[in-house]
Scaffold this active site. Structure first.
Site, PDB file in Angstrom:
ATOM      1  N   ASP A 308       9.325   0.973 -35.532  1.00 15.74           N
ATOM      2  CA  ASP A 308       8.281  -0.038 -35.468  1.00 15.74           C
ATOM      3  C   ASP A 308       7.068   0.509 -36.244  1.00 15.74           C
ATOM      4  O   ASP A 308       7.051   1.662 -36.680  1.00 15.74           O
ATOM      5  CB  ASP A 308       7.934  -0.366 -34.000  1.00 15.74           C
ATOM      6  CG  ASP A 308       7.382  -1.782 -33.837  1.00 15.74           C
ATOM      7  OD1 ASP A 308       6.808  -2.327 -34.804  1.00 15.74           O
ATOM      8  OD2 ASP A 308       7.508  -2.351 -32.741  1.00 15.74           O
ATOM      9  N   GLU A 514       1.131  -9.040 -28.625  1.00 18.51           N
ATOM     10  CA  GLU A 514       1.341  -7.661 -28.167  1.00 18.51           C
ATOM     11  C   GLU A 514       0.371  -7.276 -27.038  1.00 18.51           C
ATOM     12  O   GLU A 514       0.120  -8.061 -26.133  1.00 18.51           O
ATOM     13  CB  GLU A 514       1.314  -6.710 -29.359  1.00 18.51           C
ATOM     14  CG  GLU A 514       2.410  -7.088 -30.373  1.00 18.51           C
ATOM     15  CD  GLU A 514       2.702  -6.048 -31.431  1.00 18.51           C
ATOM     16  OE1 GLU A 514       2.723  -4.848 -31.129  1.00 18.51           O
ATOM     17  OE2 GLU A 514       2.934  -6.449 -32.587  1.00 18.51           O
TER      18      GLU A 514
END
Length: 628
Positions: A308, A514
């Protein structure tokens, strides 16, 4: 006249041709040869610098053609909201991608770079793209064929801008709605998430009948490489805290969070992204047992594993505290491509040092590069590295908007419709004297789309892209003689003094993505509660909730006549009006448990103390009505 005699000229031409052929025929460039032969040939020609370059993914803002050439960079990405220009056209995107690609192709081996982008509910970074409902709504449909069509449409819109790789789908199983990414998850039930992996053949194309298990597959220039994410257990963290720790037995991890990866690999998914989170205290980015042992060796996954964003940095706490350790831990765990994305020279220098000093074996580098090249060869990137303009008209096309509108209709869940079946308020009549539309989310395209729309966090308001708000949709749907009054937050006196036939109140959460979406209270934005009380206390009302997850509704339920969960529907708000006014019936069933209070969380279907406001699988239905 000519100075050369014919025989001499012929001989010279032959020599030239031989030299040219000799210089250009390289096995790896021959699409007729088997994949293994091409990979082996290319790898035999590559230096360590070229191999490590393939493992490096950098952000577009630092990806100049010179950088691509000098460091042999293998991949580039757009971070959330990272665009070549505000409101950029597909042509502008294509020019940017091609200019970076020319830099990659100018090296002596000419290995094309792979450009990736988050396309998590349509091609969401791009102005005027079709924004589909977020996954939390799509899970409600339990309709794999619809999801596959959305994958197909998304692939066309992404290719319309010259991009061949998407960081989607998110196959997280969100077990706690306090998680800020819960809207990226199809369901709390892994079986629904497994069904929804049908988006992968939509994005990549249908796997050929003779395909080998675990080998990536992308069916050419109208399809994109997909990415199953985030491996593993991202949706199971304590209290839903983003990037945190998932505390669960191996059996629990494999039975809840792993199944959709098995489906994805069976469907030929090209890449898998590792999760920031930890499992029982061990960072997934450093978990060799699960990345190499399970994913690569046991499941026989043959695509590449990608980190990521700054995933290696975050192996340590604080991030980047000991980067050389992070590089060693992440690459040794089995991560093949590193989403650096800015400080790429540091990554390249550290990894080069570690290989040269036998800290990381050359075999690990070769495994990574072989996997990356396999994906590039399979998707035809060597034959077609440059994007063309042939698909630009696919972006935001009418056909795709109609598909998104259909998806919106199928994602809606009717949670309440009158105190009894005899007193049902929905479907609403189109023809009546005067109606009130209220609420912070009634005329707000940005709130309707949620996070990961145009920017990373999303935007409020109506200036972000093109689409239809719920208010606009209602105005288009009702009879021309029906007076539509819009007041975002009316007081009770205003509502009482007007004789409204009924009201539609649209409230919910602000956009977020997020960690910014992590919430311990799960309330709707102010002034939502007062709007509900002011309106629903005075007139028959339907409340439509725009949210990325179930939110606190119990306190308002008794004053609401009808309640609809619309999740984050995207740009095609007309789909909401289609069902409110009975052109189509409500069909959606909750793919998440709707809690009474946050103190109950986590609470998932099958738990021993299951006491929801609305259970998993709940959803009232209505029939379409014939109205003039």
């Amino acid at each position: 006249m000519a100075r050369f005699s014919i025989p001499k000229l012929g001989f010279l031409l032959l020599c030239c041709l031989a030299a040219v052929t000799d210089a250009t025929y390289m096995k790896y460039k021959d699409p007729k040869l088997p994949l293994g032969v091409r990979i082996k040939d290319l790898m035999s020609r590559m230096t360590l610098a070229e191999k490590i370059g393939q493992m490096t993914q950098i952000e577009r803002s630092v990806a100049t053609p010179d950088v691509m050439k000098k460091y042999f960079i293998g991949s580039v990405l757009s971070g959330g909201g990272s665009v070549p220009a505000a409101k950029a056209t597909p042509e502008t995107w294509i020019k940017m991608v091609n200019s970076i690609q020319k830099g990659a192709l100018s090296t002596h081996l000419g290995i094309p770079m792979l450009y990736g982008i988050d396309a998590v509910h349509g091609h969401n970074n791009v102005y005027k793209s079709t924004i589909f409902p977020h996954n939390v709504g799509l899970g409600v449909t339990r309709d794999p064929q619809l999801i596959k069509k959305i994958g197909d449409a998304t692939a066309l819109e992404v290719r319309a801008t010259g991009i061949p790789y998407v960081f989607a789908p998110c196959i997280a199983v969100c077990r706690d709605p306090r998680w800020g990414r819960c809207y990226e998850s199809y369901s709390e039930d892994h079986k629904i998430v497994q069904l929804m992996t049908e988006i992968i053949p939509g994005l990549q194309g249908d796997l050929p009948a003779n395909a080998k298990k675990g080998v990536p597959f992308v069916a050419g220039k109208k399809k994109v490489a997909a990415c199953a994410k985030h491996y593993l257990g991202d949706g199971g963290t304590t209290k839903g805290i983003n990037e945190n720790n998932t505390v669960i037995s191996l059996n629990g991890l494999l039975s809840i969070h792993m199944p959709a990866y098995i489906n994805s690999i069976r469907k030929g998914v090209a890449t898998v992204m590792v999760s920031y989170s930890s499992w029982n205290g061990k960072k997934m980015h450093a978990n060799r047992d699960l990345v190499t042992g399970f994913l690569k060796n046991k499941l026989k996954f043959r695509g590449f594993v990608i980190s990521d964003w700054q995933g290696l940095d975050r192996i340590t706490s604080p991030p980047h505290a000991n980067y050389s350790y992070s590089v060693e831990a992440g690459v040794s765990a089995g991560i093949d491509m590193i989403m650096v994305p800015y400080n790429f020279t540091e990554f390249i220098d550290d990894l080069t040092y570690q290989v040269k000093h036998n800290i990381i074996p050359m075999s690990r580098i070769d495994d990574a590069v072989k996997r990356i090249l396999r994906v590039k060869f399979v998707m035809g990137l060597f034959e077609n590295p440059m994007a063309d303009y042939s698909l630009v008209n696919q972006l935001g096309s009418q056909e795709h908007r109609e598909l998104a509108r259909e998806a919106v209709r199928k994602t809606l869940v009717l949670l309440k419709n009158g105190e009894s079946a005899d007193e049902a308020l929905l479907p609403l009549p189109k023809k009546t004297t005067k109606i009130l539309i209220a609420g912070s989310h009634a005329d707000n395209l940005g709130c309707q789309c949620g996070g990961w729309t145009i920017t990373w966090q999303g935007l409020g308001g109506n200036d972000l892209t093109s689409g239809t708000t719920i208010l606009q949709a209602i105005k288009k749907t009702v009879d021309p003689t029906t007076q539509v009054v819009y007041s975002e937050n009316p007081d009770a006196d205003f509502v009482k003094s007007n004789e409204f036939s009924y009201a539609i109140v649209v409230v919910g959460e602000p956009p977020y993505a997020e960690t910014f979406g992590d919430s311990l209270n799960l309330t709707i934005s102010e002034p939502g509660p007062s709007t509900i009380y002011n309106v629903c206390g005075a007139v028959k009302c339907v409340v439509v909730v725009i949210s990325g997850r179930p939110v606190v509704m119990q306190p308002y339920l008794s004053s609401i006549d009808a309640l609809v969960a619309a999740w984050l529907p995207g740009t095609e708000g007309q789909g909401v009006a289609d069902v409110l006014f009975g052109d189509y019936g409500f069909t959606g069933k909750l793919a998440r448990t709707w809690f009474k209070t946050v103190d109950q969380l986590p609470m998932n279907v099958g738990d021993p103390h299951y006491d929801p406001l609305f259970p998993f699988g709940f959803g009232l239905t209505t029939k379409p009505t014939k109205q003039n």
